[in-house]
Design a protein around this motif. Structure first.
Motif, PDB file in Angstrom:
ATOM      1  N   ASN A 338       0.770  -1.022  -0.191  1.00  0.00           N
ATOM      2  CA  ASN A 338      -0.084  -0.115  -0.122  1.00  0.00           C
ATOM      3  C   ASN A 338       0.857   1.325   0.135  1.00  0.00           C
ATOM      4  N   GLN A 339       0.185   2.416  -0.402  1.00  0.00           N
ATOM      5  CA  GLN A 339       0.948   3.571  -0.446  1.00  0.00           C
ATOM      6  C   GLN A 339       1.056   4.297   1.001  1.00  0.00           C
ATOM      7  N   LEU A 340       2.096   4.766   1.397  1.00  0.00           N
ATOM      8  CA  LEU A 340       2.269   5.689   2.655  1.00  0.00           C
ATOM      9  C   LEU A 340       1.118   6.665   2.781  1.00  0.00           C
ATOM     10  N   PRO A 341       0.802   6.860   4.267  1.00  0.00           N
ATOM     11  CA  PRO A 341      -0.263   7.867   4.493  1.00  0.00           C
ATOM     12  C   PRO A 341       0.267   9.423   4.596  1.00  0.00           C
ATOM     13  N   TYR A 342       0.956   9.531   3.327  1.00  0.00           N
ATOM     14  CA  TYR A 342       1.431  10.739   3.132  1.00  0.00           C
ATOM     15  C   TYR A 342       1.106  11.363   1.850  1.00  0.00           C
ATOM     16  N   PRO A 343       0.785  12.783   1.531  1.00  0.00           N
ATOM     17  CA  PRO A 343       0.542  13.280   0.250  1.00  0.00           C
ATOM     18  C   PRO A 343       1.574  13.359  -0.496  1.00  0.00           C
ATOM     19  N   SER A 344       1.502  13.338  -1.868  1.00  0.00           N
ATOM     20  CA  SER A 344       2.586  13.414  -2.857  1.00  0.00           C
ATOM     21  C   SER A 344       3.332  14.556  -2.529  1.00  0.00           C
ATOM     22  N   LEU A 345       4.568  14.633  -3.016  1.00  0.00           N
ATOM     23  CA  LEU A 345       5.295  15.837  -2.841  1.00  0.00           C
ATOM     24  C   LEU A 345       5.541  16.174  -1.444  1.00  0.00           C
ATOM     25  N   SER A 346       5.930  15.299  -0.497  1.00  0.00           N
ATOM     26  CA  SER A 346       5.827  15.496   1.070  1.00  0.00           C
ATOM     27  C   SER A 346       7.381  15.986   1.660  1.00  0.00           C
ATOM     28  N   PHE A 347       8.252  15.300   1.306  1.00  0.00           N
ATOM     29  CA  PHE A 347       9.304  15.203   2.047  1.00  0.00           C
ATOM     30  C   PHE A 347      10.580  15.781   1.086  1.00  0.00           C
ATOM     31  N   ASP A 348      11.549  16.522   1.849  1.00  0.00           N
ATOM     32  CA  ASP A 348      12.746  17.114   1.246  1.00  0.00           C
ATOM     33  C   ASP A 348      13.827  15.933   0.940  1.00  0.00           C
ATOM     34  N   MET A 349      13.821  14.984   1.566  1.00  0.00           N
ATOM     35  CA  MET A 349      14.994  13.941   1.246  1.00  0.00           C
ATOM     36  C   MET A 349      14.490  12.629   1.999  1.00  0.00           C
ATOM     37  N   LEU A 350      14.902  11.571   1.122  1.00  0.00           N
ATOM     38  CA  LEU A 350      14.401  10.344   1.468  1.00  0.00           C
ATOM     39  C   LEU A 350      15.991   9.761   1.900  1.00  0.00           C
ATOM     40  N   HIS A 351      15.980   8.747   2.960  1.00  0.00           N
ATOM     41  CA  HIS A 351      16.953   8.129   3.445  1.00  0.00           C
ATOM     42  C   HIS A 351      16.907   6.718   3.703  1.00  0.00           C
ATOM     43  N   CYS A 443       0.824   9.727 -14.017  1.00  0.00           N
ATOM     44  CA  CYS A 443      -0.425   9.531 -13.636  1.00  0.00           C
ATOM     45  C   CYS A 443      -1.387  10.402 -14.322  1.00  0.00           C
ATOM     46  N   SER A 444      -2.584   9.946 -14.710  1.00  0.00           N
ATOM     47  CA  SER A 444      -3.581  10.839 -15.366  1.00  0.00           C
ATOM     48  C   SER A 444      -4.035  11.791 -14.031  1.00  0.00           C
ATOM     49  N   LYS A 445      -5.010  12.660 -14.567  1.00  0.00           N
ATOM     50  CA  LYS A 445      -5.617  13.594 -13.372  1.00  0.00           C
ATOM     51  C   LYS A 445      -6.253  12.569 -12.458  1.00  0.00           C
ATOM     52  N   ALA A 446      -6.990  11.854 -13.125  1.00  0.00           N
ATOM     53  CA  ALA A 446      -7.962  10.934 -12.329  1.00  0.00           C
ATOM     54  C   ALA A 446      -7.150   9.871 -11.374  1.00  0.00           C
ATOM     55  N   HIS A 447      -6.087   9.608 -11.639  1.00  0.00           N
ATOM     56  CA  HIS A 447      -5.396   8.576 -10.866  1.00  0.00           C
ATOM     57  C   HIS A 447      -4.259   9.403  -9.824  1.00  0.00           C
ATOM     58  N   ASP A 448      -3.928  10.663 -10.328  1.00  0.00           N
ATOM     59  CA  ASP A 448      -3.167  11.319  -9.394  1.00  0.00           C
ATOM     60  C   ASP A 448      -3.910  11.962  -8.157  1.00  0.00           C
ATOM     61  N   VAL A 449      -4.045  11.150  -7.127  1.00  0.00           N
ATOM     62  CA  VAL A 449      -4.524  11.271  -5.982  1.00  0.00           C
ATOM     63  C   VAL A 449      -3.628  12.181  -5.041  1.00  0.00           C
ATOM     64  N   GLU A 450      -3.754  13.356  -4.583  1.00  0.00           N
ATOM     65  CA  GLU A 450      -2.734  14.126  -3.675  1.00  0.00           C
ATOM     66  C   GLU A 450      -2.684  13.529  -2.349  1.00  0.00           C
ATOM     67  N   SER A 451      -3.677  12.892  -1.760  1.00  0.00           N
ATOM     68  CA  SER A 451      -3.636  12.509  -0.434  1.00  0.00           C
ATOM     69  C   SER A 451      -4.080  10.937  -0.169  1.00  0.00           C
ATOM     70  N   PRO A 452      -3.463   9.868  -0.975  1.00  0.00           N
ATOM     71  CA  PRO A 452      -4.144   8.702  -0.474  1.00  0.00           C
ATOM     72  C   PRO A 452      -4.099   8.115   0.746  1.00  0.00           C
ATOM     73  N   TYR A 454      -3.438   4.565   2.334  1.00  0.00           N
ATOM     74  CA  TYR A 454      -3.185   3.301   2.379  1.00  0.00           C
ATOM     75  C   TYR A 454      -4.065   2.804   1.037  1.00  0.00           C
ATOM     76  N   ARG A 455      -3.829   3.347   0.054  1.00  0.00           N
ATOM     77  CA  ARG A 455      -4.266   2.906  -1.371  1.00  0.00           C
ATOM     78  C   ARG A 455      -3.407   1.911  -2.007  1.00  0.00           C
ATOM     79  N   PRO A 456      -3.629   0.787  -2.769  1.00  0.00           N
ATOM     80  CA  PRO A 456      -2.580  -0.024  -3.306  1.00  0.00           C
ATOM     81  C   PRO A 456      -1.341   0.845  -4.301  1.00  0.00           C
ATOM     82  N   LEU A 457      -0.465   0.306  -4.197  1.00  0.00           N
ATOM     83  CA  LEU A 457       0.600   0.833  -4.852  1.00  0.00           C
ATOM     84  C   LEU A 457       0.396   1.204  -6.307  1.00  0.00           C
ATOM     85  N   GLN A 458       0.578   2.457  -6.870  1.00  0.00           N
ATOM     86  CA  GLN A 458       0.518   2.407  -8.342  1.00  0.00           C
ATOM     87  C   GLN A 458       1.809   2.522  -9.104  1.00  0.00           C
TER      88      GLN A 458
END
Length: 594
Positions: A338-351, A443-452, A454-458
């Motif tokens: 599942n996708q993480l419970p964060y919106p798209s474009l959330s963090f400045d760095m991933l480690h 992603c198309s506009k319909a599938h580009d959900v900003e704040s999913p 726990y949606r399945p990974l895309q």
């Protein structure tokens, strides 16, 4: 002999001696002067009431004054005429009424405009406050109606429930048919709920105060054995020591490179002098995947960087539990299904330092999710033995990750030893310039959900449709970043007046909270309300959970007041979603369905 007749002012015949004649002439002269003065006053009066007629007389028009038979002019608007005065009064009343109507209409028009513009935000805010108060009152009424029976519903859970986490139950998930790692993922059902109070460990001890508690914790407070410590393979797990009662975390070890050296290396790979310059490069929030026990984030906290630790659910030896015990941000989260419970474009760095995620598996879908939560211009840091692989199998995995990252429009900035650093593109045009079929589509506009939630990974690149696509290098640096301006607030549909009012309300509320809580949170060093807070380690408040964070105003008020705490900003899924705003302000948080 009779004298000739003289016509005087009165038009009567005068006779008599010279004295009588002189008296008559003096009388006539006096009457004439009085009439002249009356005529002058009438003309002045008319000049005020009819200025255009007085100032611009018509020379061709007949005289306004008609000679009477006595030789004097008669004024048709004479004050002495009752009918004329009546007409004049009516005319003045009509003019006054017209002026009043015009002024009233003009004032009403401007008032309507001001209400529809300047006060719109205030009206909406007042309506929302009243609505929230109504819901709160109805809830209180419902609680009161339950009576004392509600007090006897909850009992203490068994000792086995000490590590209970709602929606995470591997054995139950296996029975339901989940496998291939998804049994450790989050699955909520009616059977996973428990109606009991979870007790702390038997020998639980109050944590040491911050910042001492960051480096030393009590063994009895966590489920961790010496064998688990010795067998741990994570880079940050190894930087700890275990004795009979305490676990101490050492940033400097004679056996391994220190966290300071490691973070300094990452800064140099970006092109910075040291880790203290991360903020100037636009870095504020970091997602530490498989964080071990949070030593990387613990070190960077002193550099004004906020690191959110996520790790898989573990029945024992939980990384998340131990990181929270240290007073650091952490939550259960995994790259499984599942996708993480964060919106798209959330963090400045991933480690990811030996984080246990197989980035080359499932066609690179985990890297796509990492790209989703990473801001444009952000950095992805990966430390793994695969980057220096010797055997063919490991080399194949490394080549896949490297090539797939390039197809995601990530630029490899540097590679040193086992650590590789990529930078995400800041230009959307990069995705259109790729070769056909190279990498996942956007992603198309319909599938580009900003704040999913726990949606399945895309399998498509998300975030390209968002108005929040702003490179971190173009954003205001911390701490100014937390104070959004008017143009930034429009991205979230927020009125500046509402934002300012929320901030002021929380400043006042925090002052009240701190005054009431001071005798408790500073129990080792009592203070009276209004006094300055004692310096650490006397501050017992370290972790704050805001269950309905709204705009993150409570978090902002705590920071502006200089409180040494961090806030987990929770945004309920059933209300307005301001989590993107909270994360863009440089705070941490997550969506949650209470």
């Amino acid at each position: 002999m009779s004298r000739p007749l003289h016509r005087g002012a009165t038009g009567i015949r005068i006779s008599g001696n010279s004295n009588d004649l002189r008296d008559s002439q003096m009388k006539d002269k006096t009457e004439k002067e009085n009439m002249d003065r009356n005529r002058s006053s009438d003309q002045s009066y008319l000049a005020l009431k009819f200025p255009f007629r007085v100032l611009h007389p018509d020379n061709n028009s007949p005289s306004k004054y008609v000679n009477c038979e006595n030789g004097f002019a008669s004024d048709p608007f004479s004050v002495g005429s009752p009918r004329s005065r009546h007409k004049l009064t009516l005319l003045l009343l009509k003019l006054s009424l017209a002026v009043i109507v015009v002024l009233a209409l003009t004032g009403s028009f401007w008032w309507t405009i001001s209400i529809s513009t300047l006060s719109r935000g205030q009206i909406l805010h007042t309506y929302r406050v009243l609505q929230e108060q109504l819901v709160s009152d109805l809830w209180d009424i419902g609680e009161l109606s339950l009576g004392s029976s509600r007090l006897h519903e909850l009992e203490f859970c068994s000792q086995e429930s000490e590590i209970y986490v709602p929606c995470f139950n591997a054995s139950e998930n296996l029975a339901l048919g989940y496998s291939d790692g998804s049994e450790n993922d989050r699955h909520c059902g009616q059977s996973s709920r428990q109606s009991c109070t979870v007790l702390p460990p038997v020998n639980y001890r109050i944590p040491l105060h911050w910042p001492t508690g960051r480096d030393i914790i009590w063994v009895a407070n966590v489920r961790l054995t010496a064998q688990e410590v010795l067998s741990s393979g994570s880079l940050t797990k190894r930087m700890m020591m275990l004795d009979e009662e305490q676990i101490s975390f050492r940033s400097v070890s004679p056996m391994f490179d220190s966290v300071e050296d490691y973070s300094h290396q990452i800064a140099e790979m970006i092109g910075l002098r040291n880790e203290s310059n991360f903020v100037q490069a636009g870095v504020r929030t970091i997602l530490d995947i498989g964080c071990g026990y949070g030593s990387f984030g613990a070190h960077l906290f002193s550099k004004q960087l906020l690191t959110m630790c996520i790790a898989n659910y573990e029945p024992s030896g939980s990384q998340v539990q131990l990181t929270l015990e240290r007073g650091l941000p952490a939550m259960i989260g995994s790259f499984t299904s599942n996708q993480l419970p964060y919106p798209s474009l959330s963090f400045d760095m991933l480690h990811c330092a030996r984080c246990g995620v197989d980035w080359d598996q499932k066609g690179g879908i985990f890297l796509i999710e990492a790209d989703r939560v990473l801001k444009p211009g952000g950095y992805f840091v990966w430390t793994s033995p695969l980057t220096n692989a010797r055997n063919k199998e490991n080399q194949k995995s490394w080549n896949f990750v490297r090539d797939f990252a390039g197809n995601l429009c990530w630029e490899m900035l540097s590679q040193q030893d086992e650590t590789v650093l990529w930078k995400k593109t800041s230009k959307k045009s990069c995705y259109g310039s790729r070769k056909p079929g190279a990498g996942p589509p956007t992603c198309s506009k319909a599938h580009d959900v900003e704040s999913p939630y726990y949606r399945p990974l895309q399998r498509c690149i998300a975030g390209t449709q968002s108005p929040r696509w702003i490179p971190i290098q173009e954003r205001t640096t911390w701490p100014s970043r937390s104070r959004l301006n008017k143009s930034e607030l429009t991205l979230y549909g927020l009125h500046p007046a509402d934002f300012r009012e929320d901030a002021e309300n929380w400043k006042t509320t925090l002052a009240n909270y701190w005054s009431v809580l001071s005798p408790v949170i500073f129990s080792d060093h009592p203070k009276r309300p209004g006094e300055e807070d004692p310096s650490p380690p006397y501050n017992m408040a370290r972790n704050v959970l805001d269950m309905n964070a709204h705009f993150g105003g409570f978090n902002s008020a705590l920071l502006e007041a200089g409180k040494s705490v961090w806030v987990m900003n929770v945004v309920p899924t059933g209300g307005p979603n301001y989590l993107p705003l909270i994360l863009d302000r440089g705070f941490v948080g997550a969506l949650h369905d209470w």
